[in-house]
Design an enzyme around this catalytic site. Structure first.
Site, PDB file in Angstrom:
ATOM      1  N   GLY A   7     129.591 -30.207   1.083  1.00 44.25           N
ATOM      2  CA  GLY A   7     130.863 -29.546   1.315  1.00 44.25           C
ATOM      3  C   GLY A   7     132.038 -30.455   1.002  1.00 44.25           C
ATOM      4  O   GLY A   7     131.867 -31.574   0.514  1.00 44.25           O
TER       5      GLY A   7
ATOM      6  N   PHE B 154     134.002 -32.023   3.037  1.00 44.10           N
ATOM      7  CA  PHE B 154     134.171 -33.184   3.908  1.00 44.10           C
ATOM      8  C   PHE B 154     132.882 -33.970   4.121  1.00 44.10           C
ATOM      9  O   PHE B 154     132.877 -34.953   4.849  1.00 44.10           O
ATOM     10  CB  PHE B 154     134.740 -32.751   5.256  1.00 44.10           C
ATOM     11  N   GLY B 155     131.781 -33.533   3.530  1.00 44.25           N
ATOM     12  CA  GLY B 155     130.539 -34.270   3.740  1.00 44.25           C
ATOM     13  C   GLY B 155     129.322 -33.510   3.254  1.00 44.25           C
ATOM     14  O   GLY B 155     129.422 -32.650   2.384  1.00 44.25           O
ATOM     15  N   ARG B 156     128.167 -33.840   3.837  1.00 39.03           N
ATOM     16  CA  ARG B 156     126.886 -33.281   3.381  1.00 39.03           C
ATOM     17  C   ARG B 156     126.034 -32.871   4.567  1.00 39.03           C
ATOM     18  O   ARG B 156     126.262 -33.308   5.690  1.00 39.03           O
ATOM     19  CB  ARG B 156     126.136 -34.315   2.539  1.00 39.03           C
TER      20      ARG B 156
ATOM     21  N   GLU C 184     121.232 -26.407  14.539  1.00 35.46           N
ATOM     22  CA  GLU C 184     120.005 -25.639  14.370  1.00 35.46           C
ATOM     23  C   GLU C 184     119.710 -25.494  12.875  1.00 35.46           C
ATOM     24  O   GLU C 184     120.619 -25.270  12.081  1.00 35.46           O
ATOM     25  CB  GLU C 184     120.202 -24.263  15.007  1.00 35.46           C
ATOM     26  N   TYR C 185     118.449 -25.636  12.503  1.00 31.54           N
ATOM     27  CA  TYR C 185     118.060 -25.523  11.096  1.00 31.54           C
ATOM     28  C   TYR C 185     117.718 -24.079  10.763  1.00 31.54           C
ATOM     29  O   TYR C 185     116.851 -23.471  11.394  1.00 31.54           O
ATOM     30  CB  TYR C 185     116.863 -26.427  10.799  1.00 31.54           C
TER      31      TYR C 185
ATOM     32  N   ASP D 182     136.446 -15.970   9.969  1.00 35.02           N
ATOM     33  CA  ASP D 182     136.008 -16.327   8.609  1.00 35.02           C
ATOM     34  C   ASP D 182     134.557 -15.911   8.371  1.00 35.02           C
ATOM     35  O   ASP D 182     133.759 -16.670   7.825  1.00 35.02           O
ATOM     36  CB  ASP D 182     136.177 -17.829   8.372  1.00 35.02           C
TER      37      ASP D 182
ATOM     38  N   GLU E 138     128.726 -16.674   2.830  1.00 31.45           N
ATOM     39  CA  GLU E 138     128.500 -18.120   2.789  1.00 31.45           C
ATOM     40  C   GLU E 138     128.390 -18.728   4.190  1.00 31.45           C
ATOM     41  O   GLU E 138     127.825 -19.804   4.355  1.00 31.45           O
ATOM     42  CB  GLU E 138     129.623 -18.829   2.034  1.00 31.45           C
TER      43      GLU E 138
ATOM     44  N   ASP F 295     129.456 -22.039  10.856  1.00 31.21           N
ATOM     45  CA  ASP F 295     130.794 -22.485  10.440  1.00 31.21           C
ATOM     46  C   ASP F 295     131.907 -21.817  11.248  1.00 31.21           C
ATOM     47  O   ASP F 295     132.458 -20.788  10.861  1.00 31.21           O
ATOM     48  CB  ASP F 295     131.015 -22.234   8.945  1.00 31.21           C
TER      49      ASP F 295
END
Length: 292
Positions: A38, A40-42, A107-108, A152, A156, A170
């Protein structure tokens, strides 16, 4: 890194609950494959060493947060998501940080973004769409009871677990408030008219988005898509809604969409009435599991 079986997952989840309120560090995890990247990071697949529990580890770079002045937004997102406990809301188990990074333990969701499934299939069947909309509605009803507006919801930001159950993720634009808000936020195609016109908004912006998503699930594209941002704004404000002849979609579905995509926010169908709508009753799998 192997993904554990259903039986092993239920056992390790019990173990995980005993560890979930401790002080974490990177040494507590085995890091696996990257899951996404993303602004700001991964995000990486990870396994907590003691419990063997599989999680997603979101790594955010502090330098990027400072550059974009996102501290307060991230803090709010973490506070909101940590407090939510619902089968259709992605869990945020905890967090930790070092000198350069912030780590969120999430959570995955094994099957990833709903967006990928939608793009692969073009559009969903009415059974799939209704099941996802029912799951979303139940999750949003829970969030609204907790005074949380997501603001939002889009493909996605929706994930699928190993069973095909939908999870809202998110919460970056979410807010916890019982009063009307004024910040214009979210994603263009999903914005409610009151947001486009910079008017005060409340929980009903999430109801509007359910109508957008229902349409997109069934037709493969959001209803007010246009060549330019200005044209999209115009179509949203005018509620310029039309239903293409293909794919063939039931009248019940069109009725639900039309009763959600209403300019006046107070007249949009309530979340309770969505759950009781004939289209939901006819097509949705009440278990929330969607495998097809």
């Amino acid at each position: 890194m192997e993904i554990e079986s259903e039986k092993m997952r239920s056992e390790t989840e019990k173990q995980w609950s005993r560890y979930s309120k401790r002080n974490w560090s990177l040494q507590d995890f085995e890091i696996g494959k990257p899951l996404g990247k993303g602004k700001f990071g991964r995000v990486y697949l990870a396994r907590e060493i003691k419990s063997k529990y599989i999680v997603a580890l979101k790594i955010i770079f502090k330098e990027q947060m400072e550059k974009h002045s996102m501290h307060n937004q991230l803090k709010r997102e973490m506070e909101i998501q940590t407090s939510l406990r619902h089968p259709n809301v992605l869990r945020l188990y905890g967090w930790f940080h070092d000198s350069q990074r912030i780590f969120l333990i999430l959570e995955y969701a094994h099957r990833g973004e709903l967006y990928g499934e939608l793009r692969k299939n073009g559009h969903f069947s009415e059974n799939q769409a209704a099941t996802y909309i029912l799951s979303l509605t139940q999750a949003l009803a829970y969030c609204h009871q907790k005074h949380v507006i997501h603001r939002d919801i889009k493909p996605e930001n929706l994930l699928l677990d190993h069973q095909g159950r939908l999870k809202i993720a998110d919460f970056g634009w979410s807010v916890q408030s019982s009063s009307k808000r004024h910040t214009m936020c979210g994603t263009l195609d999903y914005l409610a008219p009151e947001m486009v016109e910079n008017k005060a908004h409340d929980y009903a912006v999430d109801n509007w988005t359910l109508g957008i998503l229902c349409y997109e699930f069934l037709y493969g594209a959001p209803p007010f898509e246009a060549a330019t941002q200005r044209d999209t704004f115009r179509r949203i404000v005018q509620v310029d809604l039309c239903f293409p002849p293909t794919p063939n979609v039931s009248q019940e579905a069109k009725n639900l969409i039309s009763r959600l995509l209403v300019r006046e926010s107070s007249k949009r169908l309530s979340l309770r009435n969505i759950m009781e709508h004939p289209w939901i009753i006819r097509f949705a799998n009440s278990s929330g599991i969607c495998n097809n």
